[in-house]
Design a protein around this motif. Structure first.
Motif, PDB file in Angstrom:
ATOM      1  N   ILE A  42       0.852  -1.176   0.000  1.00 41.48           N
ATOM      2  CA  ILE A  42       0.000   0.000   0.000  1.00 41.48           C
ATOM      3  C   ILE A  42       0.891   1.230   0.000  1.00 41.48           C
ATOM      4  CG2 ILE A  42      -1.719   1.294   1.284  1.00 41.48           C
ATOM      5  CD1 ILE A  42      -2.697  -1.394   2.389  1.00 41.48           C
ATOM      6  N   LYS A  44       0.994   5.299   0.267  1.00 39.52           N
ATOM      7  CA  LYS A  44       0.207   6.424   0.767  1.00 39.52           C
ATOM      8  C   LYS A  44       0.901   7.730   0.430  1.00 39.52           C
ATOM      9  CE  LYS A  44      -1.776   3.815   4.581  1.00 39.52           C
ATOM     10  NZ  LYS A  44      -2.041   3.786   6.013  1.00 39.52           N
ATOM     11  N   ASP A  45       0.094   8.804   0.329  1.00 35.87           N
ATOM     12  CA  ASP A  45       0.666  10.121   0.082  1.00 35.87           C
ATOM     13  C   ASP A  45       1.166  10.744   1.381  1.00 35.87           C
ATOM     14  OD1 ASP A  45      -1.629  10.947   1.387  1.00 35.87           O
ATOM     15  OD2 ASP A  45      -2.438  12.073  -0.292  1.00 35.87           O
ATOM     16  N   GLY A  48      -1.347  10.517   4.293  1.00 33.38           N
ATOM     17  CA  GLY A  48      -1.875   9.207   4.660  1.00 33.38           C
ATOM     18  C   GLY A  48      -2.985   8.669   3.789  1.00 33.38           C
ATOM     19  N   ASN A  49      -3.349   9.359   2.724  1.00 32.16           N
ATOM     20  CA  ASN A  49      -4.363   8.854   1.797  1.00 32.16           C
ATOM     21  C   ASN A  49      -3.760   7.733   0.950  1.00 32.16           C
ATOM     22  OD1 ASN A  49      -6.249  10.829   2.594  1.00 32.16           O
ATOM     23  ND2 ASN A  49      -5.349  12.290   1.168  1.00 32.16           N
ATOM     24  N   VAL A  50      -4.519   6.664   0.759  1.00 32.07           N
ATOM     25  CA  VAL A  50      -4.050   5.548  -0.053  1.00 32.07           C
ATOM     26  C   VAL A  50      -4.130   5.935  -1.524  1.00 32.07           C
ATOM     27  CG1 VAL A  50      -4.482   3.152  -0.703  1.00 32.07           C
ATOM     28  CG2 VAL A  50      -4.797   3.874   1.664  1.00 32.07           C
ATOM     29  N   LEU A  51      -3.031   5.743  -2.243  1.00 32.68           N
ATOM     30  CA  LEU A  51      -2.967   6.059  -3.664  1.00 32.68           C
ATOM     31  C   LEU A  51      -3.251   4.817  -4.499  1.00 32.68           C
ATOM     32  CD1 LEU A  51       0.268   8.247  -3.660  1.00 32.68           C
ATOM     33  CD2 LEU A  51      -2.086   9.039  -3.786  1.00 32.68           C
ATOM     34  N   THR A  52      -3.886   5.016  -5.640  1.00 33.27           N
ATOM     35  CA  THR A  52      -4.146   3.930  -6.581  1.00 33.27           C
ATOM     36  C   THR A  52      -3.751   4.390  -7.981  1.00 33.27           C
ATOM     37  OG1 THR A  52      -6.429   4.666  -6.899  1.00 33.27           O
ATOM     38  CG2 THR A  52      -6.067   2.965  -5.252  1.00 33.27           C
ATOM     39  N   SER A 107       6.277   9.340  -3.133  1.00 34.85           N
ATOM     40  CA  SER A 107       4.932   9.565  -2.602  1.00 34.85           C
ATOM     41  C   SER A 107       4.922  10.505  -1.401  1.00 34.85           C
ATOM     42  CB  SER A 107       4.279   8.231  -2.229  1.00 34.85           C
ATOM     43  OG  SER A 107       5.056   7.560  -1.279  1.00 34.85           O
ATOM     44  N   GLU A 108       6.044  10.664  -0.738  1.00 35.45           N
ATOM     45  CA  GLU A 108       6.101  11.542   0.437  1.00 35.45           C
ATOM     46  C   GLU A 108       6.030  13.023   0.056  1.00 35.45           C
ATOM     47  OE1 GLU A 108      10.616  11.760   1.737  1.00 35.45           O
ATOM     48  OE2 GLU A 108      10.049   9.745   1.063  1.00 35.45           O
ATOM     49  N   LYS A 111       0.291  14.901  -2.586  1.00 38.49           N
ATOM     50  CA  LYS A 111      -0.954  14.618  -1.881  1.00 38.49           C
ATOM     51  C   LYS A 111      -2.034  14.405  -2.925  1.00 38.49           C
ATOM     52  CE  LYS A 111      -3.113  18.904  -0.863  1.00 38.49           C
ATOM     53  NZ  LYS A 111      -3.482  19.966  -0.004  1.00 38.49           N
ATOM     54  N   LYS A 112      -2.961  13.543  -2.598  1.00 40.48           N
ATOM     55  CA  LYS A 112      -4.037  13.175  -3.518  1.00 40.48           C
ATOM     56  C   LYS A 112      -4.921  14.380  -3.779  1.00 40.48           C
ATOM     57  CE  LYS A 112      -7.072   9.242  -4.116  1.00 40.48           C
ATOM     58  NZ  LYS A 112      -7.565   8.036  -3.471  1.00 40.48           N
TER      59      LYS A 112
END
Length: 113
Positions: A42, A44-45, A48-52, A107-108, A111-112
């Motif tokens: 998994i 995350k951005d 903490g939002n899960v990215l897809t 990813s850090e 943000k989504k």
């Protein structure tokens, strides 16, 4: 005695090395009779939002582009991202950034949207 196919890539060219079975195509190692876990990685951005795959993300920090004097500014959008689960250098997002083209991001620093 025939050896089982690789549980990851289903290659028929697995070979024995001591107690382990090894796949020369995907480098997966396992013991005979061991179950493969299909755990997903998994990503995350920064918040903490899960990215897809297919998401749009926004850059949260000015990012210098290696080998160039250009900078990706805060708020720049990257559309239609593709997640890279096997990124050893930490760049786990492959995307097209508006005004810059194709690049990989960590990813850090996004943000989504």
């Amino acid at each position: 005695m025939s050896l089982p196919n690789c549980p990851k890539c289903n290659s028929e060219y697995a070979y024995e090395d001591g107690e382990l079975l090894i796949c020369p195509e995907c480098s997966h190692e396992w013991k005979d009779g061991e179950q493969v876990s299909d755990e997903q990685i998994i990503i995350k951005d920064s918040v903490g939002n899960v990215l897809t795959d297919g998401d749009t993300v926004t850059v949260i920090k000015d990012l210098k582009i290696k080998g160039s004097s250009s900078v990706v500014k805060v708020g720049t959008k990257a559309k239609n991202i593709r997640l890279l689960t096997d990124a050893s250098d930490g760049h786990d997002i492959d995307c097209k950034v508006d005004g810059f083209g194709a690049m990989k991001l960590k990813s850090e620093f996004v943000k989504k949207a």
